[in-house]
Design a protein around this motif. Structure first.
Motif, mmCIF file in Angstrom:
data_model
loop_
_atom_site.group_PDB
_atom_site.id
_atom_site.type_symbol
_atom_site.label_atom_id
_atom_site.label_comp_id
_atom_site.label_asym_id
_atom_site.label_seq_id
_atom_site.Cartn_x
_atom_site.Cartn_y
_atom_site.Cartn_z
ATOM 1 N N TYR A 298 0.881 -1.217 0.023
ATOM 2 C CA TYR A 298 -0.132 0.032 -0.060
ATOM 3 C C TYR A 298 1.012 1.343 -0.019
ATOM 4 C CZ TYR A 298 0.873 0.789 4.943
ATOM 5 O OH TYR A 298 1.523 1.246 6.272
ATOM 6 N N TRP A 299 0.691 2.299 -0.656
ATOM 7 C CA TRP A 299 0.907 3.603 -0.862
ATOM 8 C C TRP A 299 0.219 4.446 -1.613
ATOM 9 C CZ3 TRP A 299 4.595 -0.405 -3.001
ATOM 10 C CH2 TRP A 299 4.431 -0.561 -4.152
ATOM 11 N N ASN A 300 0.371 5.722 -1.103
ATOM 12 C CA ASN A 300 -0.414 6.665 -1.787
ATOM 13 C C ASN A 300 0.004 6.890 -3.237
ATOM 14 O OD1 ASN A 300 -1.478 9.057 -2.931
ATOM 15 N ND2 ASN A 300 -1.776 9.989 -0.845
ATOM 16 N N ASP B 228 -4.271 1.632 -2.523
ATOM 17 C CA ASP B 228 -3.966 2.936 -2.128
ATOM 18 C C ASP B 228 -3.872 3.698 -0.913
ATOM 19 O OD1 ASP B 228 -3.542 2.760 -5.081
ATOM 20 O OD2 ASP B 228 -5.624 3.696 -5.497
ATOM 21 N N THR B 229 -4.342 2.658 0.099
ATOM 22 C CA THR B 229 -4.651 3.108 1.345
ATOM 23 C C THR B 229 -4.263 2.041 2.303
ATOM 24 O OG1 THR B 229 -6.955 2.424 1.572
ATOM 25 C CG2 THR B 229 -6.339 4.699 0.591
ATOM 26 N N GLU C 55 -0.514 9.290 -5.241
ATOM 27 C CA GLU C 55 -0.440 10.803 -5.603
ATOM 28 C C GLU C 55 0.997 10.976 -5.200
ATOM 29 O OE1 GLU C 55 -3.387 13.113 -4.533
ATOM 30 O OE2 GLU C 55 -5.025 11.993 -5.420
ATOM 31 N N THR C 56 1.693 10.291 -4.039
ATOM 32 C CA THR C 56 2.779 10.812 -3.426
ATOM 33 C C THR C 56 3.875 9.832 -4.094
ATOM 34 O OG1 THR C 56 2.326 9.812 -1.590
ATOM 35 C CG2 THR C 56 1.742 12.098 -1.701
#
Length: 131
Positions: free
Chosen positions: A51-53, A78-79, A55-56
């Protein structure tokens, strides 16, 4: 995610130091970035969730289709909440789930974990045991 997993899975262990000695004993590895531990898990065929964002997180344009395959397979989230929900869903049969999605990892592994069709997971497991 750690708090959510601790509440849901009281037996969950969180590595606060070097992960490598514990890696082979993981029932389900949960990672928050695409680093060395991900490459090691791929090479040793250790089930994982990511998991990671988006957008970043920073990836090359060439990596994006590979990440899409992981996302479509339910491996990449994503979360942390989404990853925790997936962990809860597959916890009862991690090996069965992993067998059903493992193929989605092969393109990423061949590009980022330096694995190929001749690599044998047990060799990587022996390497990790010696770390």
């Amino acid at each position: 995610l750690a708090l959510g997993l601790t509440v849901t899975y009281a037996a969950a262990a969180f590595a606060r130091s070097a992960l490598e000695p514990r890696l082979l004993g993981c029932r389900l590895l949960v990672l928050d970035h695409a680093g060395t531990t991900l490459a090691q898990a791929l090479a040793a065929n250790i089930p994982f969730l990511l998991y990671w964002n988006p957008e970043t997180a920073s990836f090359t344009p060439e990596a994006l289709p590979l990440l899409d395959k992981l996302r479509e397979a339910g491996i990449l989230h994503d979360t942390p909440e989404s990853a925790a929900a997936k962990a809860a869903e597959v916890w009862g049969d991690v090996p069965g789930w992993w067998a059903s999605v493992r193929a989605a990892c092969k393109p990423w592994a061949s590009q980022h974990a330096l694995t190929n069709k001749d690599d044998v997971p047990h060799v990587w497991k022996l390497v990790l045991k010696d770390v």
